[in-house]
Write a protein that holds these residues in place. Structure first.
Motif, PDB file in Angstrom:
ATOM      1  N   LYS A 166       0.851  -1.202   0.000  1.00 30.05           N
ATOM      2  CA  LYS A 166       0.000   0.000   0.000  1.00 30.05           C
ATOM      3  C   LYS A 166       0.881   1.245   0.000  1.00 30.05           C
ATOM      4  N   ALA A 192      -7.118   4.454  -5.330  1.00 27.68           N
ATOM      5  CA  ALA A 192      -8.400   4.548  -4.633  1.00 27.68           C
ATOM      6  C   ALA A 192      -9.359   5.482  -5.349  1.00 27.68           C
ATOM      7  N   GLN A 232      -3.557  10.344  -1.682  1.00 28.16           N
ATOM      8  CA  GLN A 232      -4.108   9.296  -2.533  1.00 28.16           C
ATOM      9  C   GLN A 232      -3.589   7.947  -2.023  1.00 28.16           C
ATOM     10  N   HIS A 266      -7.858  -3.823  -1.174  1.00 34.38           N
ATOM     11  CA  HIS A 266      -7.967  -3.199  -2.501  1.00 34.38           C
ATOM     12  C   HIS A 266      -8.196  -1.718  -2.254  1.00 34.38           C
ATOM     13  N   SER A 267      -7.300  -0.878  -2.715  1.00 27.77           N
ATOM     14  CA  SER A 267      -7.353   0.542  -2.354  1.00 27.77           C
ATOM     15  C   SER A 267      -8.678   1.200  -2.714  1.00 27.77           C
ATOM     16  N   SER A 268      -9.310   0.745  -3.795  1.00 29.48           N
ATOM     17  CA  SER A 268     -10.580   1.333  -4.213  1.00 29.48           C
ATOM     18  C   SER A 268     -11.776   0.630  -3.586  1.00 29.48           C
ATOM     19  N   ALA A 306     -12.322   1.030   0.187  1.00 29.80           N
ATOM     20  CA  ALA A 306     -12.582   2.390   0.684  1.00 29.80           C
ATOM     21  C   ALA A 306     -14.049   2.555   1.061  1.00 29.80           C
ATOM     22  N   ASP A 356     -18.719   8.001  -2.483  1.00 29.28           N
ATOM     23  CA  ASP A 356     -18.068   7.955  -3.786  1.00 29.28           C
ATOM     24  C   ASP A 356     -18.426   9.225  -4.538  1.00 29.28           C
ATOM     25  N   VAL A 361      -8.677   9.320   1.975  1.00 36.90           N
ATOM     26  CA  VAL A 361      -9.507   8.154   1.657  1.00 36.90           C
ATOM     27  C   VAL A 361      -9.750   7.429   2.963  1.00 36.90           C
ATOM     28  N   TYR A 403     -11.105   4.346   5.421  1.00 37.04           N
ATOM     29  CA  TYR A 403     -11.318   2.906   5.500  1.00 37.04           C
ATOM     30  C   TYR A 403     -11.813   2.570   6.896  1.00 37.04           C
TER      31      TYR A 403
END
Length: 248
Positions: free
Chosen positions: A5, A51, A63, A103-105, A108, A193, A245, A247
Protein backbone atom coordinates in the motif's frame (compact mmCIF):
# COMPACT_ATOMS: atom_id res chain seq x y z
CA UNK A 1 2.95 -12.46 -3.22
CA UNK A 2 3.07 -9.26 -1.18
CA UNK A 3 0.43 -6.53 -1.32
CA UNK A 4 2.00 -3.10 -0.92
CA UNK A 5 0.00 0.00 0.00
CA UNK A 6 1.22 3.49 -0.93
CA UNK A 7 0.18 6.88 0.40
CA UNK A 8 0.89 9.48 -2.28
CA UNK A 9 0.74 13.21 -2.67
CA UNK A 10 0.91 14.90 -6.03
CA UNK A 11 0.55 18.13 -7.89
CA UNK A 12 -1.89 17.27 -10.67
CA UNK A 13 -1.31 20.43 -12.69
CA UNK A 14 0.42 18.80 -15.64
CA UNK A 15 -1.31 15.42 -15.54
CA UNK A 16 -4.37 14.05 -17.33
CA UNK A 17 -5.68 12.67 -14.06
CA UNK A 18 -4.87 9.52 -12.12
CA UNK A 19 -5.97 6.78 -14.48
CA UNK A 20 -3.99 5.74 -17.53
CA UNK A 21 -5.89 5.87 -20.80
CA UNK A 22 -5.35 2.80 -23.00
CA UNK A 23 -4.58 3.65 -26.61
CA UNK A 24 -3.90 7.31 -25.84
CA UNK A 25 -0.12 7.66 -26.16
CA UNK A 26 -0.32 11.42 -25.61
CA UNK A 27 -1.82 11.16 -22.14
CA UNK A 28 0.28 11.74 -19.03
CA UNK A 29 -1.16 10.24 -15.86
CA UNK A 30 -0.08 9.58 -12.29
CA UNK A 31 -0.77 5.85 -12.64
CA UNK A 32 1.45 5.62 -15.73
CA UNK A 33 4.34 7.34 -13.96
CA UNK A 34 4.11 4.99 -10.98
CA UNK A 35 3.82 1.86 -13.09
CA UNK A 36 6.78 2.94 -15.21
CA UNK A 37 9.05 3.29 -12.17
CA UNK A 38 7.78 0.06 -10.59
CA UNK A 39 8.37 -1.83 -13.83
CA UNK A 40 12.03 -0.78 -13.70
CA UNK A 41 12.20 -1.86 -10.06
CA UNK A 42 10.56 -5.23 -10.69
CA UNK A 43 11.85 -5.99 -14.17
CA UNK A 44 8.31 -6.74 -15.35
CA UNK A 45 5.00 -4.87 -15.77
CA UNK A 46 3.24 -3.88 -12.54
CA UNK A 47 -0.39 -2.78 -12.18
CA UNK A 48 -1.07 -0.04 -9.63
CA UNK A 49 -4.62 0.34 -8.30
CA UNK A 50 -5.66 3.81 -7.14
CA UNK A 51 -8.40 4.55 -4.63
CA UNK A 52 -9.73 7.67 -6.37
CA UNK A 53 -9.66 8.45 -10.08
CA UNK A 54 -8.78 12.10 -9.70
CA UNK A 55 -9.42 14.13 -12.83
CA UNK A 56 -7.03 16.14 -14.97
CA UNK A 57 -5.48 18.97 -12.97
CA UNK A 58 -6.74 17.72 -9.59
CA UNK A 59 -4.22 17.34 -6.75
CA UNK A 60 -3.90 14.92 -3.83
CA UNK A 61 -2.65 15.19 -0.27
CA UNK A 62 -3.21 11.49 0.42
CA UNK A 63 -4.11 9.30 -2.53
CA UNK A 64 -4.06 5.60 -1.65
CA UNK A 65 -2.75 2.97 -4.07
CA UNK A 66 -1.68 -0.66 -3.92
CA UNK A 67 0.20 -3.16 -6.06
CA UNK A 68 1.20 -6.83 -5.86
CA UNK A 69 4.87 -7.78 -5.92
CA UNK A 70 7.28 -10.65 -5.35
CA UNK A 71 10.15 -8.36 -4.42
CA UNK A 72 12.08 -9.01 -1.22
CA UNK A 73 12.96 -5.31 -0.89
CA UNK A 74 12.29 -3.78 2.50
CA UNK A 75 9.50 -1.21 2.73
CA UNK A 76 11.88 1.70 3.23
CA UNK A 77 13.85 0.56 0.18
CA UNK A 78 10.70 0.60 -1.96
CA UNK A 79 9.87 4.07 -0.68
CA UNK A 80 13.35 5.40 -1.38
CA UNK A 81 13.45 3.82 -4.84
CA UNK A 82 10.12 5.34 -5.87
CA UNK A 83 10.95 8.80 -4.58
CA UNK A 84 14.33 8.67 -6.28
CA UNK A 85 12.94 7.98 -9.75
CA UNK A 86 9.49 9.60 -9.68
CA UNK A 87 9.20 13.22 -10.86
CA UNK A 88 9.28 15.80 -8.11
CA UNK A 89 5.55 16.54 -8.41
CA UNK A 90 4.72 13.01 -7.16
CA UNK A 91 5.84 11.84 -3.71
CA UNK A 92 5.41 8.55 -1.86
CA UNK A 93 4.73 9.55 1.73
CA UNK A 94 4.17 6.10 3.24
CA UNK A 95 4.71 2.46 2.24
CA UNK A 96 3.11 -0.45 4.13
CA UNK A 97 2.47 -4.14 3.61
CA UNK A 98 -1.24 -4.96 3.84
CA UNK A 99 -3.38 -8.12 3.71
CA UNK A 100 -3.76 -9.72 0.28
CA UNK A 101 -7.47 -8.87 0.15
CA UNK A 102 -6.89 -5.14 0.59
CA UNK A 103 -7.97 -3.20 -2.50
CA UNK A 104 -7.35 0.54 -2.35
CA UNK A 105 -10.58 1.33 -4.21
CA UNK A 106 -13.04 -1.44 -3.28
CA UNK A 107 -12.02 -1.38 0.40
CA UNK A 108 -12.58 2.39 0.68
CA UNK A 109 -15.66 3.51 2.61
CA UNK A 110 -15.56 7.24 1.86
CA UNK A 111 -13.56 9.93 0.11
CA UNK A 112 -12.92 13.47 1.31
CA UNK A 113 -12.10 16.31 -1.09
CA UNK A 114 -11.44 19.95 -0.35
CA UNK A 115 -11.73 22.93 -2.65
CA UNK A 116 -9.82 26.16 -2.07
CA UNK A 117 -11.16 29.57 -3.04
CA UNK A 118 -9.43 32.90 -2.46
CA UNK A 119 -10.98 36.34 -2.51
CA UNK A 120 -9.52 39.79 -2.28
CA UNK A 121 -8.82 42.90 -4.29
CA UNK A 122 -5.80 41.36 -6.06
CA UNK A 123 -5.30 37.65 -6.88
CA UNK A 124 -2.31 36.16 -5.07
CA UNK A 125 0.61 35.41 -7.38
CA UNK A 126 1.65 32.46 -5.22
CA UNK A 127 -1.77 30.84 -4.85
CA UNK A 128 -2.84 31.07 -8.48
CA UNK A 129 -1.91 27.46 -9.31
CA UNK A 130 -3.80 25.85 -6.45
CA UNK A 131 -6.73 28.13 -5.59
CA UNK A 132 -9.73 29.34 -7.53
CA UNK A 133 -9.91 33.12 -7.38
CA UNK A 134 -13.32 34.73 -6.94
CA UNK A 135 -13.70 38.34 -8.01
CA UNK A 136 -16.88 38.49 -5.92
CA UNK A 137 -17.37 38.45 -2.18
CA UNK A 138 -19.21 35.17 -1.61
CA UNK A 139 -22.10 34.84 0.84
CA UNK A 140 -21.02 31.95 3.06
CA UNK A 141 -24.33 31.64 4.89
CA UNK A 142 -26.22 31.14 1.63
CA UNK A 143 -23.61 28.62 0.45
CA UNK A 144 -24.02 26.64 3.67
CA UNK A 145 -27.80 26.71 3.32
CA UNK A 146 -27.55 25.39 -0.24
CA UNK A 147 -25.04 22.71 0.76
CA UNK A 148 -27.38 21.40 3.47
CA UNK A 149 -29.78 20.09 0.78
CA UNK A 150 -27.05 17.76 -0.50
CA UNK A 151 -26.41 15.93 2.77
CA UNK A 152 -27.61 12.32 2.78
CA UNK A 153 -28.46 9.86 0.04
CA UNK A 154 -29.62 11.39 -3.25
CA UNK A 155 -29.48 10.85 -6.98
CA UNK A 156 -26.65 13.16 -8.07
CA UNK A 157 -27.21 12.82 -11.81
CA UNK A 158 -27.53 16.61 -12.08
CA UNK A 159 -24.00 16.87 -10.71
CA UNK A 160 -22.28 14.48 -13.12
CA UNK A 161 -20.86 15.27 -16.55
CA UNK A 162 -20.95 11.64 -17.67
CA UNK A 163 -23.99 11.50 -19.96
CA UNK A 164 -23.38 7.81 -20.72
CA UNK A 165 -23.59 6.79 -17.08
CA UNK A 166 -25.45 3.47 -16.96
CA UNK A 167 -24.92 2.73 -13.28
CA UNK A 168 -26.99 4.26 -10.51
CA UNK A 169 -26.00 7.87 -9.83
CA UNK A 170 -27.22 7.67 -6.25
CA UNK A 171 -24.56 8.55 -3.72
CA UNK A 172 -24.41 9.48 -0.05
CA UNK A 173 -22.76 12.71 1.06
CA UNK A 174 -21.80 12.41 4.70
CA UNK A 175 -21.00 16.07 5.25
CA UNK A 176 -20.07 19.35 3.61
CA UNK A 177 -18.12 21.88 5.64
CA UNK A 178 -17.57 25.43 4.42
CA UNK A 179 -14.88 27.33 6.30
CA UNK A 180 -14.06 30.96 5.62
CA UNK A 181 -11.90 33.82 6.77
CA UNK A 182 -11.30 37.25 5.24
CA UNK A 183 -9.56 36.04 2.11
CA UNK A 184 -10.12 32.29 1.83
CA UNK A 185 -12.93 29.76 1.63
CA UNK A 186 -12.35 26.01 1.96
CA UNK A 187 -15.17 23.64 1.01
CA UNK A 188 -14.77 20.07 2.26
CA UNK A 189 -17.02 17.34 0.86
CA UNK A 190 -17.07 13.78 2.19
CA UNK A 191 -19.06 11.09 0.35
CA UNK A 192 -19.11 7.34 -0.17
CA UNK A 193 -18.07 7.96 -3.79
CA UNK A 194 -17.94 10.67 -6.44
CA UNK A 195 -19.03 10.54 -10.06
CA UNK A 196 -16.96 12.31 -12.76
CA UNK A 197 -16.64 16.03 -11.93
CA UNK A 198 -19.25 15.68 -9.16
CA UNK A 199 -17.25 17.55 -6.51
CA UNK A 200 -16.38 20.37 -8.91
CA UNK A 201 -19.96 20.77 -10.13
CA UNK A 202 -21.18 20.94 -6.53
CA UNK A 203 -18.56 23.59 -5.79
CA UNK A 204 -19.43 25.51 -8.97
CA UNK A 205 -23.10 25.52 -7.94
CA UNK A 206 -22.24 26.69 -4.42
CA UNK A 207 -20.12 29.50 -5.88
CA UNK A 208 -23.09 30.68 -7.97
CA UNK A 209 -25.23 30.62 -4.82
CA UNK A 210 -22.56 32.62 -3.01
CA UNK A 211 -22.51 35.15 -5.84
CA UNK A 212 -26.30 35.49 -5.77
CA UNK A 213 -26.76 34.01 -9.27
CA UNK A 214 -28.77 31.14 -7.78
CA UNK A 215 -30.92 30.99 -4.66
CA UNK A 216 -29.88 28.51 -1.96
CA UNK A 217 -33.30 26.83 -1.99
CA UNK A 218 -32.85 26.07 -5.69
CA UNK A 219 -30.40 23.32 -4.74
CA UNK A 220 -33.33 21.06 -3.85
CA UNK A 221 -34.89 21.57 -7.28
CA UNK A 222 -31.56 20.92 -9.02
CA UNK A 223 -31.23 17.57 -7.24
CA UNK A 224 -34.76 16.54 -8.16
CA UNK A 225 -34.37 17.63 -11.78
CA UNK A 226 -31.52 15.14 -12.46
CA UNK A 227 -30.58 17.61 -15.20
CA UNK A 228 -26.93 18.65 -15.49
CA UNK A 229 -28.00 21.90 -17.18
CA UNK A 230 -29.73 23.04 -13.98
CA UNK A 231 -26.57 22.89 -11.87
CA UNK A 232 -23.73 25.42 -11.90
CA UNK A 233 -20.56 25.57 -13.93
CA UNK A 234 -17.83 23.00 -13.27
CA UNK A 235 -15.31 24.68 -10.96
CA UNK A 236 -11.68 24.77 -12.13
CA UNK A 237 -9.68 21.64 -11.35
CA UNK A 238 -6.73 23.51 -9.83
CA UNK A 239 -8.56 24.25 -6.58
CA UNK A 240 -9.53 20.62 -5.84
CA UNK A 241 -7.50 18.30 -3.59
CA UNK A 242 -8.10 14.70 -2.57
CA UNK A 243 -7.68 15.14 1.16
CA UNK A 244 -8.24 11.63 2.52
CA UNK A 245 -9.51 8.15 1.66
CA UNK A 246 -11.36 6.60 4.58
CA UNK A 247 -11.32 2.91 5.50
CA UNK A 248 -12.90 1.00 8.36
Amino acid sequence: MRNIKLVLEYDGSRYDGWQKQPGNNKSLTIQEKLESVLEKMEGEPVTVIGAARTEAGVHAYAQIANFKTNTDMKLYEIKHYLNRFLPRDIAVVEVAEVPERFHSSFSAKAFRFEYKITMGEVPSVFERKYNYYSFHKLDILKMRKGAAYLIGSHDFKAFSDNKRMKKSTERNINKIDIYSDINEIVITIEADDFWPNMARIIVGTLIEIGEGIKEADLMKDILQSKDREQAGETAEAKGLFLQEVLYQ
